[in-house]
Write a protein that holds these residues in place. Structure first.
Motif, PDB file in Angstrom:
ATOM      1  N   PRO A 187       2.601  11.067  -3.166  1.00 65.47           N
ATOM      2  CA  PRO A 187       1.804   9.987  -3.096  1.00 65.47           C
ATOM      3  C   PRO A 187       2.378   8.862  -2.477  1.00 65.47           C
ATOM      4  O   PRO A 187       3.505   8.470  -2.527  1.00 65.47           O
ATOM      5  CB  PRO A 187       1.491   9.677  -4.615  1.00 65.47           C
ATOM      6  CG  PRO A 187       1.925  10.812  -5.388  1.00 65.47           C
ATOM      7  CD  PRO A 187       2.650  11.496  -4.304  1.00 65.47           C
ATOM      8  N   VAL A 188       1.906   7.991  -1.580  1.00 63.66           N
ATOM      9  CA  VAL A 188       2.194   6.844  -0.926  1.00 63.66           C
ATOM     10  C   VAL A 188       1.670   5.622  -1.432  1.00 63.66           C
ATOM     11  O   VAL A 188       0.450   5.484  -1.366  1.00 63.66           O
ATOM     12  CB  VAL A 188       1.625   7.105   0.596  1.00 63.66           C
ATOM     13  CG1 VAL A 188       2.551   5.780   1.417  1.00 63.66           C
ATOM     14  CG2 VAL A 188       2.332   8.393   1.089  1.00 63.66           C
ATOM     15  N   HIS A 189       2.278   4.986  -2.091  1.00 68.07           N
ATOM     16  CA  HIS A 189       1.916   3.572  -2.793  1.00 68.07           C
ATOM     17  C   HIS A 189       1.428   2.665  -1.766  1.00 68.07           C
ATOM     18  O   HIS A 189       2.058   2.429  -0.690  1.00 68.07           O
ATOM     19  CB  HIS A 189       2.983   3.064  -3.666  1.00 68.07           C
ATOM     20  CG  HIS A 189       2.728   2.152  -4.702  1.00 68.07           C
ATOM     21  ND1 HIS A 189       2.505   0.784  -4.580  1.00 68.07           N
ATOM     22  CD2 HIS A 189       2.649   2.307  -6.033  1.00 68.07           C
ATOM     23  CE1 HIS A 189       2.060   0.452  -5.701  1.00 68.07           C
ATOM     24  NE2 HIS A 189       2.172   1.042  -6.649  1.00 68.07           N
ATOM     25  N   SER A 190       0.418   1.982  -2.239  1.00 66.32           N
ATOM     26  CA  SER A 190      -0.360   1.107  -1.323  1.00 66.32           C
ATOM     27  C   SER A 190       0.487  -0.246  -0.995  1.00 66.32           C
ATOM     28  O   SER A 190      -0.100  -0.935  -0.290  1.00 66.32           O
ATOM     29  CB  SER A 190      -1.804   0.648  -1.642  1.00 66.32           C
ATOM     30  OG  SER A 190      -1.838  -0.150  -2.873  1.00 66.32           O
ATOM     31  N   VAL A 191       1.484  -0.665  -2.022  1.00 65.81           N
ATOM     32  CA  VAL A 191       1.901  -1.976  -1.625  1.00 65.81           C
ATOM     33  C   VAL A 191       2.862  -2.274  -0.853  1.00 65.81           C
ATOM     34  O   VAL A 191       2.881  -3.189   0.292  1.00 65.81           O
ATOM     35  CB  VAL A 191       2.539  -2.498  -3.055  1.00 65.81           C
ATOM     36  CG1 VAL A 191       3.338  -3.769  -2.911  1.00 65.81           C
ATOM     37  CG2 VAL A 191       1.288  -2.784  -3.963  1.00 65.81           C
ATOM     38  N   PRO A 192       4.112  -1.232  -0.725  1.00 62.03           N
ATOM     39  CA  PRO A 192       5.081  -1.837   0.545  1.00 62.03           C
ATOM     40  C   PRO A 192       4.671  -1.135   1.710  1.00 62.03           C
ATOM     41  O   PRO A 192       4.472   0.096   1.720  1.00 62.03           O
ATOM     42  CB  PRO A 192       6.456  -0.869  -0.291  1.00 62.03           C
ATOM     43  CG  PRO A 192       5.901   0.167  -1.013  1.00 62.03           C
ATOM     44  CD  PRO A 192       4.510  -0.488  -1.681  1.00 62.03           C
ATOM     45  N   PRO A 193       4.549  -2.088   2.662  1.00 63.24           N
ATOM     46  CA  PRO A 193       4.606  -1.388   4.230  1.00 63.24           C
ATOM     47  C   PRO A 193       5.428  -0.473   4.626  1.00 63.24           C
ATOM     48  O   PRO A 193       7.026  -0.829   4.040  1.00 63.24           O
ATOM     49  CB  PRO A 193       4.367  -2.895   4.983  1.00 63.24           C
ATOM     50  CG  PRO A 193       5.253  -3.673   4.262  1.00 63.24           C
ATOM     51  CD  PRO A 193       5.139  -3.373   2.751  1.00 63.24           C
ATOM     52  N   ALA A 194       5.597   0.390   5.559  1.00 66.37           N
ATOM     53  CA  ALA A 194       6.601   1.047   6.068  1.00 66.37           C
ATOM     54  C   ALA A 194       6.292   1.247   7.719  1.00 66.37           C
ATOM     55  O   ALA A 194       5.447   0.771   8.265  1.00 66.37           O
ATOM     56  CB  ALA A 194       6.795   2.181   5.095  1.00 66.37           C
ATOM     57  N   HIS A 195       7.029   2.265   8.101  1.00 67.03           N
ATOM     58  CA  HIS A 195       6.931   2.851   9.411  1.00 67.03           C
ATOM     59  C   HIS A 195       5.745   3.343   9.864  1.00 67.03           C
ATOM     60  O   HIS A 195       5.208   3.436  11.255  1.00 67.03           O
ATOM     61  CB  HIS A 195       7.751   3.780   9.867  1.00 67.03           C
ATOM     62  CG  HIS A 195       7.782   5.099   9.131  1.00 67.03           C
ATOM     63  ND1 HIS A 195       8.461   5.154   7.787  1.00 67.03           N
ATOM     64  CD2 HIS A 195       7.221   6.248   9.187  1.00 67.03           C
ATOM     65  CE1 HIS A 195       8.124   6.497   7.111  1.00 67.03           C
ATOM     66  NE2 HIS A 195       7.369   7.025   7.953  1.00 67.03           N
ATOM     67  N   TYR A 196       4.819   3.640   8.962  1.00 61.51           N
ATOM     68  CA  TYR A 196       3.205   4.044   9.101  1.00 61.51           C
ATOM     69  C   TYR A 196       2.454   3.024   9.166  1.00 61.51           C
ATOM     70  O   TYR A 196       1.216   3.158   9.333  1.00 61.51           O
ATOM     71  CB  TYR A 196       2.907   5.036   8.328  1.00 61.51           C
ATOM     72  CG  TYR A 196       3.162   4.696   6.906  1.00 61.51           C
ATOM     73  CD1 TYR A 196       2.827   3.909   5.930  1.00 61.51           C
ATOM     74  CD2 TYR A 196       4.507   5.335   5.949  1.00 61.51           C
ATOM     75  CE1 TYR A 196       3.031   3.473   4.753  1.00 61.51           C
ATOM     76  CE2 TYR A 196       4.991   5.024   5.032  1.00 61.51           C
ATOM     77  CZ  TYR A 196       4.187   4.068   4.214  1.00 61.51           C
ATOM     78  OH  TYR A 196       4.615   3.859   2.666  1.00 61.51           O
ATOM     79  N   GLY A 197       2.644   2.005   8.843  1.00 62.45           N
ATOM     80  CA  GLY A 197       1.950   0.699   8.753  1.00 62.45           C
ATOM     81  C   GLY A 197       1.724   0.342   7.363  1.00 62.45           C
ATOM     82  O   GLY A 197       2.588   0.051   6.444  1.00 62.45           O
TER      83      GLY A 197
END
Length: 410
Positions: free
Chosen positions: A249-259
């Motif tokens: 699962p990819v949490h919606s809060v922290p941004p990262a290299h995928y946007g």
């Protein structure tokens, strides 16, 4: 562009947007909420958006608190160069500390039931699991696959329009979050807080109506003693991105290299964002629409409200000359006047370093100048802005003025 109360242009290069409704009794009957255009993802054959692909915020097309990963099933597949319109739903007014009942929450602020988006009601009244303490708050729409996209490619996302669907938004400050957590909110939280007793969370959400001002619209806050604070809208999508190459699962809060939750307020209508593709199809998604946000987003949220966003999605194959800086390992953006490079880190100092390094890399690759000259130029002529400090991973973005490099384009 002339103001049109009942029609909505497909491309809005300015921020003074025609809204669909108004909260106050003397004007609210004059407007029409931007209801969904079709029940399922499709290509529209008629109407204002004829020829566009369309993705509604139906239960099948929304995730709550998490972003698509490589296992996500696309709701639509489109060829490169397609124009896609998304209807999105803001999480504000839907969350547990607001009662998980948007009709009741917005109704308590004078919004009629038919001015509350039915998709919001459908989501909160469904059995969709959402843990306020653990899950992200954001409602995300998509993903859309781009035919032929492969890892190593870049997805070019031209933001053609961001149109508010409703005439109101919410600005929230929650315990443990924001630049001044521990100081605000002032009301203490109680251990037995729940959707049945949302006031016990002790969080603060300020309902913010929209009013017409000339040919545009402004957000309105109560300044006390009958005075109003009015500020212009500058809508943009807080969340845009491509799927991460993981099955977790990819949490919606922290941004990262995928946007994801990048929250760069310069990426509104007329701007372009670029994302490195990590999975087949790229799997583009969007959500977390902001009517306007100050740099920093210090309280926790911007003026958040549901919006309709229209993009042109173009695939740039690996090595294509159109890729800014020749290659990308993280998102970047541009508008008519600036190149925008990002720095993302939990430590704001490290985010600044990363943004500076990425700006140097971009300048050396894009224009062929020496890195020490690039570093000197950035120090003398480039602003670095704090996009947000409230999303676990903090963001700083450079604003590199394109006109300074006019001779390099001759």
């Amino acid at each position: 562009m002339p103001f049109r109360r009942h029609a909505f242009p497909r491309c809005l290069p300015v921020v003074l947007l025609p809204l669909a409704a108004a909260v106050h009794a003397d004007t609210r009957e004059s407007f029409v909420i931007l209801e969904q255009l079709a029940p399922t993802a499709t290509r529209l054959e008629q109407g204002e958006y004829a020829g566009n692909f369309y993705v509604p915020s139906s239960l099948d097309n929304m995730t709550w608190g998490y972003l698509p990963n490589r296992t996500a099933k696309p709701v639509l597949s489109v060829p490169s160069g397609s124009v896609v319109t998304f209807d999105t739903v803001s999480h504000e007014g839907l969350l547990e500390d607001q009662g998980r009942d948007p009709a009741a929450y917005f109704g308590s602020h004078g919004v009629k039931p038919d001015h509350v988006l039915q998709e919001a009601v459908a989501l909160t009244s469904s059995e969709r699991a959402h843990d306020f303490a653990k899950d992200g708050p954001h409602v995300v729409t998509g993903p859309v696959a781009i035919e032929g996209a492969e890892p190593g490619d870049v997805l070019k996302v031209e933001i053609l329009a961001v149109e508010p669907r409703v005439p109101y938004g919410v600005i929230s400050n929650r315990h443990g979050k924001g630049a001044l957590f521990g100081e605000y909110p002032k009301t203490p939280a109680q251990a037995d807080a729940s959707t049945a007793h949302p006031e016990r969370y002790g969080n603060l959400s300020i309902f913010t109506p929209i009013e017409q001002a000339g040919d545009g619209y402004v957000g309105v806050l109560d300044g006390g003693d009958g005075r109003k604070i009015k500020f212009p809208l500058q809508p943009f999508m807080g969340i845009m991105g491509v799927a991460a190459d993981t099955d977790q699962p990819v949490h919606s809060v922290p941004p990262a290299h995928y946007g994801g939750n990048v929250d760069v307020n310069d990426l509104g209508a007329g701007a372009t964002a670029y994302y490195p593709v990590a999975v087949p199809g790229a799997l583009f998604y969007t959500g977390d629409s902001h009517f306007v946000q100050g740099d920093g987003e210090v309280a926790l949220t911007a003026l958040e409200g549901s919006a309709r966003a229209t993009f042109r999605l173009t695939l740039l194959k690996s090595g294509a000359s159109e890729i800014p800086g020749k290659q990308l390992s993280q998102p970047m953006g541009e508008n008519d006047d600036f190149w925008i490079t990002l720095g993302l880190d939990e430590d704001l100092d490290e985010a600044m370093k990363k943004s500076t390094r990425e700006a140097i890399r971009f300048l050396t690759e894009q224009y062929g100048i020496d890195d020490t000259v690039a570093y000197a130029y950035l120090s003398a002529a480039t602003d670095f802005e704090v996009s947000q400090v409230v999303d676990k991973t903090k963001g700083i973005n450079s604003m590199i003025r394109k006109s300074d490099f006019a001779e390099f384009n001759e």
